[in-house]
Design an enzyme around this catalytic site. Sequence first.
Site, PDB file in Angstrom:
ATOM      1  N   ASP A 181      29.512   2.513   8.530  1.00 39.77           N
ATOM      2  CA  ASP A 181      28.378   3.377   8.885  1.00 39.77           C
ATOM      3  C   ASP A 181      28.569   4.753   8.281  1.00 39.77           C
ATOM      4  O   ASP A 181      29.187   5.604   8.890  1.00 39.77           O
ATOM      5  CB  ASP A 181      28.248   3.445  10.406  1.00 39.77           C
ATOM      6  N   GLU A 241      22.164  11.830   8.901  1.00 40.72           N
ATOM      7  CA  GLU A 241      21.445  10.845   9.724  1.00 40.72           C
ATOM      8  C   GLU A 241      21.967  10.863  11.159  1.00 40.72           C
ATOM      9  O   GLU A 241      21.205  10.793  12.105  1.00 40.72           O
ATOM     10  CB  GLU A 241      21.613   9.439   9.126  1.00 40.72           C
ATOM     11  N   ASP A 286      21.745   0.442   6.269  1.00 42.07           N
ATOM     12  CA  ASP A 286      22.465   1.199   7.297  1.00 42.07           C
ATOM     13  C   ASP A 286      22.721   0.307   8.505  1.00 42.07           C
ATOM     14  O   ASP A 286      22.432   0.663   9.629  1.00 42.07           O
ATOM     15  CB  ASP A 286      21.656   2.444   7.702  1.00 42.07           C
TER      16      ASP A 286
HETATM   17 ZN   LIG Z   1      24.286   4.756  10.198  1.00 36.47          ZN
END
Ligand SMILES: [Zn+2]
Length: 436
Positions: free
Chosen positions: A271, A305, A333
């Site tokens: 991530d 993000e 993602d």
């Molecule tokens: Zn992410």
Amino acid sequence: MEKQIAAIYDQALVESKTYEWLDHLSNKIGGRLSGSLNAERAVEWGKEELKALDLDRVWLQPVMVPKWVRGTFEYASIESRPGNSINVPVCALGGSVATPAIGLRAQVVEVQNFEELKTLGRKEIEGKFVFYNRPMPADDINTFEAYSQTVNQRSQGALQAVQYGAVGVIVRSMTLRADDFPHTGGMSYGDLPRNQRIPAAAISTNGAELLSSMLALNPKLTFFLKQDCKNYPDVPSHNVIGEIKGSKYPNEIIVVGGHLDSWDLGDGAHDDGAGIVQSMEVLRIFKNLNYQPKRTIRVVLYMNEENGLRGGKEYARVAKEKKEQHIFALESDAGGFTPRGFSFDGSDDAFKKVSSWKPYFKPYLVDYFVQGFGGADIGPLKDETIVLAGLRPDSQRYFDYHHAANDTFDAINKRELELGAAAMSSLIYLVDQHGF
Ligand SMILES: [Zn+2]
């Protein structure tokens, strides 16, 4: 079409740069929370690597981002009686305030949801920690769905608990696994005045089970939490962008991307390091195959993000301001696991069209196409015409790592990572060929 897709897969599986790139991003740079020095190193690295691909244009897009710093690592213990304490793994939630320097000691009230807070009322909660212990539901085959059903404890838990006089919140980590990793993540105080904000921390699932069982035996036990995280004023950062100009319809833009920032506990390999290198790989593959796209293909490495989405918002704002015509945006993602397919957010006609391409994806076992969420960073681009899409890898192990210290490079499987990049490149290729 089949031939070109086969060539894309060959490139992605034989000549891939994804694993090497991710090794650098994870192990040479590491966790890269917005506003940190590592985030700036990642920006610099992304720019240089895109330049090395010999694209038509590479540039940085300025954006102001929040800066939150964890400080020294957190400490917590359960104290069943004076002098008798057990350490439990915790971590501050992103955006949380610190505890007093000497730490915070209070009794604990365990709840499953916000309704229970209302039932208990201020009388039962005031002066205590609220302990949110609702697990991710294990019966949901889509773990993202299970996550979305529990994440409000983390994002809104402090804001809710403070209404009843709580002094802090402890949140069960969002994972299906029983282990000792606390999982961080964004939380918000909304408009709460600064002096009313209470510290918020995640506790590992094993820690949550222990606390819950000890509370059942002794509801008057106390919990001790010490953390010294801090919010600073916004700082400047950047989205990193590169593009290959379209040969026939240069004004029609196709975007592929992921987010360059990550949480700070691990090195953000899944991530979203995986999404970053897969997106870069799409353009590398096209360059290496000497494929001249009809439309402009742009890769965007979005900043922030995790705790603000400022990069995604700024990219969309500038696109609108410049009246750019984005026809398609793809985001990766959801981890670097075996790709299964894509989810699409656009018109029914567009979904019909992409669904007609499923036979191309079937031989690669990546033909699971559904209508649904595209991605957080590309969300702000949404309008009546654009089609948004998200790579959908197998989600069963994603939350074993999500936002935790074990989201590291060794949790990545090289081939699974490459297959994701191949699937993304194939989809971008078909959109470029056919448009919408
Ligand atoms: Zn992410």
